[in-house]
Design a protein around this motif. Structure first.
Motif, short mmCIF file in Angstrom:
data_model
loop_
_atom_site.label_atom_id
_atom_site.label_comp_id
_atom_site.label_asym_id
_atom_site.label_seq_id
_atom_site.Cartn_x
_atom_site.Cartn_y
_atom_site.Cartn_z
N PRO A 102 25.18 60.67 -78.44
CA PRO A 102 24.20 60.09 -77.78
C PRO A 102 24.87 59.08 -76.58
O PRO A 102 25.70 58.33 -77.27
CB PRO A 102 23.07 59.38 -78.59
N ALA A 103 24.56 59.22 -75.47
CA ALA A 103 24.75 58.16 -74.42
C ALA A 103 24.86 56.61 -74.90
O ALA A 103 25.58 56.09 -74.80
CB ALA A 103 24.12 58.31 -73.16
N ARG A 104 23.66 56.28 -75.58
CA ARG A 104 23.56 54.83 -76.00
C ARG A 104 24.70 54.41 -77.02
O ARG A 104 25.14 53.39 -76.97
CB ARG A 104 22.27 54.66 -76.80
N PHE A 105 25.48 55.32 -77.64
CA PHE A 105 26.46 55.09 -78.57
C PHE A 105 27.68 55.05 -77.67
O PHE A 105 28.64 54.09 -77.89
CB PHE A 105 26.82 56.11 -79.75
N THR A 106 27.87 56.21 -76.97
CA THR A 106 29.20 56.23 -76.13
C THR A 106 29.18 54.91 -75.21
O THR A 106 30.42 54.33 -74.93
CB THR A 106 29.39 57.58 -75.36
N LYS A 107 28.28 54.65 -74.36
CA LYS A 107 28.21 53.78 -73.17
C LYS A 107 28.48 52.34 -73.89
O LYS A 107 29.13 51.49 -73.33
CB LYS A 107 27.05 53.84 -72.55
N LEU A 108 27.84 51.98 -75.14
CA LEU A 108 27.77 50.69 -75.74
C LEU A 108 29.22 50.72 -76.07
O LEU A 108 29.73 49.46 -76.16
CB LEU A 108 26.76 50.51 -76.85
N GLU A 109 29.87 51.40 -76.80
CA GLU A 109 31.26 51.50 -77.15
C GLU A 109 32.35 51.02 -75.98
O GLU A 109 32.90 50.08 -76.27
CB GLU A 109 31.86 52.68 -77.89
N ILE A 110 32.09 51.59 -74.75
CA ILE A 110 32.87 51.06 -73.66
C ILE A 110 32.50 49.98 -73.21
O ILE A 110 33.38 49.00 -72.84
CB ILE A 110 32.83 52.41 -72.70
N LEU A 111 31.26 49.41 -73.16
CA LEU A 111 30.89 48.07 -72.43
C LEU A 111 31.24 47.02 -73.43
O LEU A 111 31.98 46.11 -73.04
CB LEU A 111 29.32 48.08 -72.59
N ARG A 112 31.40 47.35 -74.88
CA ARG A 112 31.97 46.20 -75.67
C ARG A 112 33.50 46.10 -75.61
O ARG A 112 34.01 45.13 -75.51
CB ARG A 112 31.62 46.58 -77.16
N ARG A 113 34.10 47.30 -75.36
CA ARG A 113 35.53 47.33 -75.11
C ARG A 113 35.84 46.37 -73.93
O ARG A 113 36.88 45.65 -73.47
CB ARG A 113 36.06 48.65 -75.01
N LEU A 114 35.04 46.78 -72.85
CA LEU A 114 35.23 46.03 -71.18
C LEU A 114 34.95 44.53 -71.60
O LEU A 114 35.67 43.62 -70.91
CB LEU A 114 34.37 46.75 -70.24
N ALA A 115 34.09 44.24 -72.38
CA ALA A 115 33.65 42.79 -72.53
C ALA A 115 34.69 42.06 -73.25
O ALA A 115 34.55 40.77 -73.15
CB ALA A 115 32.23 42.75 -73.08
N ARG A 116 35.53 42.47 -73.88
CA ARG A 116 36.51 41.92 -74.64
C ARG A 116 37.21 40.85 -73.75
O ARG A 116 37.97 39.99 -74.24
CB ARG A 116 37.70 42.85 -75.51
N ASP A 117 37.79 41.31 -72.41
CA ASP A 117 38.56 40.47 -71.71
C ASP A 117 37.88 40.30 -70.37
O ASP A 117 38.54 39.89 -69.46
CB ASP A 117 39.95 41.03 -71.67
N ARG A 118 36.79 40.97 -69.81
CA ARG A 118 35.94 40.57 -68.60
C ARG A 118 34.55 40.35 -68.88
O ARG A 118 33.80 40.86 -69.88
CB ARG A 118 36.09 41.85 -68.04
N GLU A 119 34.07 39.54 -68.27
CA GLU A 119 32.56 39.27 -68.16
C GLU A 119 31.90 40.34 -67.42
O GLU A 119 32.34 40.87 -66.40
CB GLU A 119 32.25 37.83 -67.27
N ILE A 120 30.89 40.94 -68.13
CA ILE A 120 30.22 41.88 -67.66
C ILE A 120 28.91 41.31 -67.15
O ILE A 120 28.07 40.83 -67.92
CB ILE A 120 29.66 43.08 -68.62
N ARG A 121 28.76 41.12 -65.63
CA ARG A 121 27.64 40.60 -65.03
C ARG A 121 26.19 41.48 -65.05
O ARG A 121 25.31 40.81 -65.43
CB ARG A 121 27.92 40.31 -63.74
N VAL A 122 26.55 42.65 -65.01
CA VAL A 122 25.20 43.73 -65.16
C VAL A 122 25.76 44.97 -65.54
O VAL A 122 26.78 45.47 -65.23
CB VAL A 122 24.52 43.53 -63.82
N LEU A 123 24.77 45.66 -66.30
CA LEU A 123 24.73 47.18 -66.26
C LEU A 123 23.60 47.54 -65.60
O LEU A 123 22.47 47.12 -65.95
CB LEU A 123 24.69 47.50 -67.74
N VAL A 124 23.54 48.75 -64.94
CA VAL A 124 22.48 49.45 -64.19
C VAL A 124 22.73 50.76 -64.69
O VAL A 124 23.47 51.70 -64.47
CB VAL A 124 22.78 49.20 -62.74
N ASP A 125 21.48 50.95 -65.58
CA ASP A 125 21.32 52.56 -66.13
C ASP A 125 19.94 52.88 -66.18
O ASP A 125 18.88 51.88 -66.17
CB ASP A 125 21.97 52.43 -67.52
#
Length: 163
Positions: A102-125
């Motif tokens: 499901p998209a909720r698993f694949t997307k959250l996995e990528i968001l967490r990976r991105l957040a390791r070294d960058r601030e994620i200001r917003v997700l729009v979905d």
């Protein structure tokens, strides 16, 4: 630890956030679903004005990234569509062609990976389950509710892991 010297990220979904998929929903309403037809019609998606405006506005303060449930085989069409509609340049994250989670698993996995070294200001979905899980994980979310909801697409995102 996030790198504060880099611009924060604004992460945008594509289907029904930036791209209006209404004209191709009929491919998902038949049995069996016609995935080849659904994805082949994506280059004709009209842009969604609200999403495009938000992406352009976000690009002033953030680096824009795109996070979609579309399969990797759609990359060229997706990049061409983004450029044709004047969206900010940015890396595009897509699921592998064989990934049916499901998209909720694949997307959250990528968001967490991105957040390791960058601030994620917003997700729009537009996917409420993706948004719910991202908020529970501590991400700021804008729910893209400007496209017509599609039960067939929602089912495809959750049960079939196709978009």
């Amino acid at each position: 630890m996030t790198d504060s010297s880099k611009r924060p990220l604004a992460v945008f979904d594509l289907d029904n956030t930036l791209a209006d998929t209404a004209h191709r929903q009929h491919f998902l309403e038949r049995r069996p679903r016609d995935w080849d037809g659904f994805f082949a019609a994506a280059p004709q998606d009209p842009p969604l004005a609200e999403g495009v405006a938000l992406a352009l506005e976000s690009a002033r303060a953030c680096e824009v990234r795109y996070l979609t449930g579309r399969p990797e085989r759609c990359r060229r069409d997706t990049l061409d569509w983004l450029a044709a509609h004047g969206l900010p340049e940015g890396r595009v994250y897509m699921r592998s062609n064989a990934d049916r989670r499901p998209a909720r698993f694949t997307k959250l996995e990528i968001l967490r990976r991105l957040a390791r070294d960058r601030e994620i200001r917003v997700l729009v979905d537009d996917d409420e389950l993706v948004c719910d899980d991202a908020e529970r994980a501590g991400f700021t979310v804008v729910r893209a509710r400007w496209a017509a909801e599609s039960a067939a697409l929602r089912d495809a995102q959750e049960r079939e892991g196709r978009t």
